[in-house]
Design an enzyme around this catalytic site. Structure first.
Site, PDB file in Angstrom:
ATOM      1  N   LEU A 118     -16.326  14.604  17.989  1.00 37.64           N
ATOM      2  CA  LEU A 118     -15.021  14.225  17.455  1.00 37.64           C
ATOM      3  C   LEU A 118     -14.753  15.003  16.177  1.00 37.64           C
ATOM      4  O   LEU A 118     -15.679  15.377  15.453  1.00 37.64           O
ATOM      5  CB  LEU A 118     -14.989  12.724  17.154  1.00 37.64           C
ATOM      6  CG  LEU A 118     -15.278  11.771  18.330  1.00 37.64           C
ATOM      7  CD1 LEU A 118     -15.260  10.329  17.845  1.00 37.64           C
ATOM      8  CD2 LEU A 118     -14.283  11.975  19.459  1.00 37.64           C
ATOM      9  N   ASP A 119     -13.471  15.223  15.880  1.00 37.65           N
ATOM     10  CA  ASP A 119     -13.091  15.832  14.611  1.00 37.65           C
ATOM     11  C   ASP A 119     -13.614  14.982  13.457  1.00 37.65           C
ATOM     12  O   ASP A 119     -13.812  13.773  13.596  1.00 37.65           O
ATOM     13  CB  ASP A 119     -11.565  15.931  14.490  1.00 37.65           C
ATOM     14  CG  ASP A 119     -10.952  16.855  15.528  1.00 37.65           C
ATOM     15  OD1 ASP A 119     -11.678  17.711  16.064  1.00 37.65           O
ATOM     16  OD2 ASP A 119      -9.741  16.703  15.797  1.00 37.65           O
ATOM     17  N   ARG A 120     -13.771  15.614  12.297  1.00 42.03           N
ATOM     18  CA  ARG A 120     -14.281  14.907  11.120  1.00 42.03           C
ATOM     19  C   ARG A 120     -13.529  13.605  10.865  1.00 42.03           C
ATOM     20  O   ARG A 120     -14.128  12.559  10.615  1.00 42.03           O
ATOM     21  CB  ARG A 120     -14.152  15.804   9.886  1.00 42.03           C
ATOM     22  CG  ARG A 120     -14.573  15.120   8.580  1.00 42.03           C
ATOM     23  CD  ARG A 120     -14.051  15.860   7.370  1.00 42.03           C
ATOM     24  NE  ARG A 120     -14.671  17.145   7.188  1.00 42.03           N
ATOM     25  CZ  ARG A 120     -15.744  17.384   6.415  1.00 42.03           C
ATOM     26  NH1 ARG A 120     -16.305  16.386   5.758  1.00 42.03           N
ATOM     27  NH2 ARG A 120     -16.232  18.594   6.302  1.00 42.03           N
ATOM     28  N   THR A 170     -11.623  11.812  12.903  1.00 44.14           N
ATOM     29  CA  THR A 170     -11.462  10.913  14.042  1.00 44.14           C
ATOM     30  C   THR A 170     -12.661   9.988  14.138  1.00 44.14           C
ATOM     31  O   THR A 170     -13.801  10.433  14.072  1.00 44.14           O
ATOM     32  CB  THR A 170     -11.322  11.715  15.349  1.00 44.14           C
ATOM     33  OG1 THR A 170     -10.197  12.590  15.256  1.00 44.14           O
ATOM     34  CG2 THR A 170     -11.120  10.789  16.539  1.00 44.14           C
ATOM     35  N   ARG A 197      -3.839  15.691  19.129  1.00 43.69           N
ATOM     36  CA  ARG A 197      -3.072  15.886  17.896  1.00 43.69           C
ATOM     37  C   ARG A 197      -1.919  16.873  18.116  1.00 43.69           C
ATOM     38  O   ARG A 197      -0.786  16.643  17.662  1.00 43.69           O
ATOM     39  CB  ARG A 197      -4.005  16.370  16.791  1.00 43.69           C
ATOM     40  CG  ARG A 197      -5.092  15.370  16.432  1.00 43.69           C
ATOM     41  CD  ARG A 197      -6.216  16.004  15.645  1.00 43.69           C
ATOM     42  NE  ARG A 197      -5.732  16.553  14.377  1.00 43.69           N
ATOM     43  CZ  ARG A 197      -6.467  17.346  13.595  1.00 43.69           C
ATOM     44  NH1 ARG A 197      -7.704  17.688  13.956  1.00 43.69           N
ATOM     45  NH2 ARG A 197      -5.974  17.792  12.457  1.00 43.69           N
TER      46      ARG A 197
END
Length: 292
Positions: free
Chosen positions: A63-65, A67, A216
Site C-alpha cells: 500500500l502507499d505510505r 493508505t 487515486r
C-alpha cells in the site's frame, strides 16, 4: 521483553498469523519498503524484527505510505509464489473505502480509463489517464453522500511527537498523535448558520486491475479526488511541499486530513481449497469524520 521488542509487538497490528501467512492492518503514514531510518520506520522492517533473525518475509500486496489497511505477507518462498500467482491471475477480490470531495451522483459504476506516466508533472512517480496507457478498471459504490459546514478557525501549531503516556502503547501513542493533528491543525467541521456546507461522499471501491495509484487517479479523473490526496487532489505543489519540508498550516487545513482518506478494507481469495477473507476498519480520524 526489552523496549525494542515491546515497540515491535505494539507497532504491528496483526489481523491473522499462521505458519505461512501474516496479515496486518498497516497504519497510514508507514512505508512498506525498507527505509534508511531504521527497521521500525517501515512495515517490512517491523516484520523482520517480529519474525526474528534469518526471516525473509515477502510483502504480497503493498500500500502507499498514506493508505491504511489490510496488508498480506508470506513467511515462506513457496507461499509467496502461490499468492503472487493469485494476484497475477486476478483471483483476489480487493475492497477499499475512500472519502472523496463532492457528491457522487451515480450510485455505482466502473471507471475504465488507461493509466500511464504523467510526463507533464514535476513529480517523477506521478501517473495519469492517457489513451496509450495500460488498461485499468475500478468499480465504485456510493455508501452515502453527506455535507459538513466548514469554518476556518485560528491556526494552532501541530502537536510535536511525544513519548506515549503511562500505560499507553507505542501504537496507541501514534494513533493519538494523528487524532491530535486532525483536531488541532485542520479545519473545524460543524453545522454553523451561514457557512456553506462542503460536500463529501463515502465510496466502496473494488479495483479490477492493480496499477500504481489506480484508485487515486481514477477518482480524481471522475472529478471526485480523495480528501487529503496531495498528489492527485488538484494541486501537486502540496505533495512537493510535503517532501521538501515546507508544508505550512494553511496547506494542512486545505488538505483536511494528515493522510489521504483511503483504506484497504478487505482481501478475499481461495487458499488451500477454502475461501478466506481478511478485513479491518479504518483509523479513528477516518471514522470520526464520516460519523455524521
Amino acid at each position: 521483553m526489552n523496549l525494542l521488542e515491546d515497540a515491535v509487538e505494539n507497532l504491528l497490528n496483526i489481523i491473522h498469523e499462521d505458519a505461512e501467512l501474516l496479515v496486518l492492518n498497516k497504519p497510514a503514514g508507514l512505508v512498506c519498503h525498507p527505509s534508511k531510518n531504521g527497521p521500525l520506520s517501515s512495515l517490512i522492517g517491523r516484520l523482520r524484527l517480529h519474525l526474528g533473525e534469518g526471516s525473509h518475509p515477502h510483502l504480497v500486496n503493498r500500500l502507499d505510505r498514506e493508505t491504511s489497511g489490510v496488508t498480506l505477507a508470506a513467511k515462506t518462498d513457496d507461499s509467496a509464489r502461490e499468492l503472487r500467482r493469485l494476484w497475477e491471475s486476478r483471483e483476489v477480490e480487493k475492497e477499499y473505502l475512500a472519502i472523496v470531495h463532492g457528491h457522487v451522483r451515480t450510485s455505482h459504476g466502473i471507471i475504465d480509463a488507461p493509466l500511464g506516466k504523467d510526463e507533464t508533472s514535476q513529480i517523477a512517480i506521478k501517473d495519469c489517464v492517457r489513451a496509450d496507457g495500460h488498461p485499468s478498471q475500478t468499480g465504485y459504490f456510493v455508501e452515502r453522500t453527506f455535507s459538513k459546514s466548514v469554518s476556518a478557525r485560528e491556526s494552532s501549531p501541530s502537536p510535536r511527537p511525544s513519548p506515549p503516556g503511562e500505560g499507553e502503547s507505542w501504537s496507541d501513542g501514534l494513533k493519538r498523535l494523528a487524532v491530535d493533528w486532525f483536531k488541532s491543525s485542520t479545519r473545524e467541521f460543524q453545522n454553523e448558520k451561514g457557512n456553506k456546507p462542503a460536500m463529501f461522499s463515502l465510496l466502496r471501491l473494488k479495483p479490477r486491475t492493480g496499477r500504481k495509484h489506480q484508485i487515486r487517479i481514477h477518482l480524481a479523473h471522475m472529478g471526485h479526488p480523495i480528501v487529503g490526496d496531495k498528489m492527485y487532489g488538484g494541486d501537486e505543489d502540496l505533495y512537493l511541499a510535503l517532501v521538501q519540508g515546507r508544508l505550512n498550516e494553511e496547506q494542512q487545513r486545505t488538505l483536511i486530513f494528515p493522510y489521504q482518506a483511503l483504506h484497504a478494507r478487505s482481501l478475499r481469495f481461495n487458499w488451500r481449497g477454502q475461501p478466506i477473507e481478511f478485513s479491518c476498519e479504518p483509523e479513528l480520524w477516518f471514522t470520526e469524520f464520516i460519523a455524521v
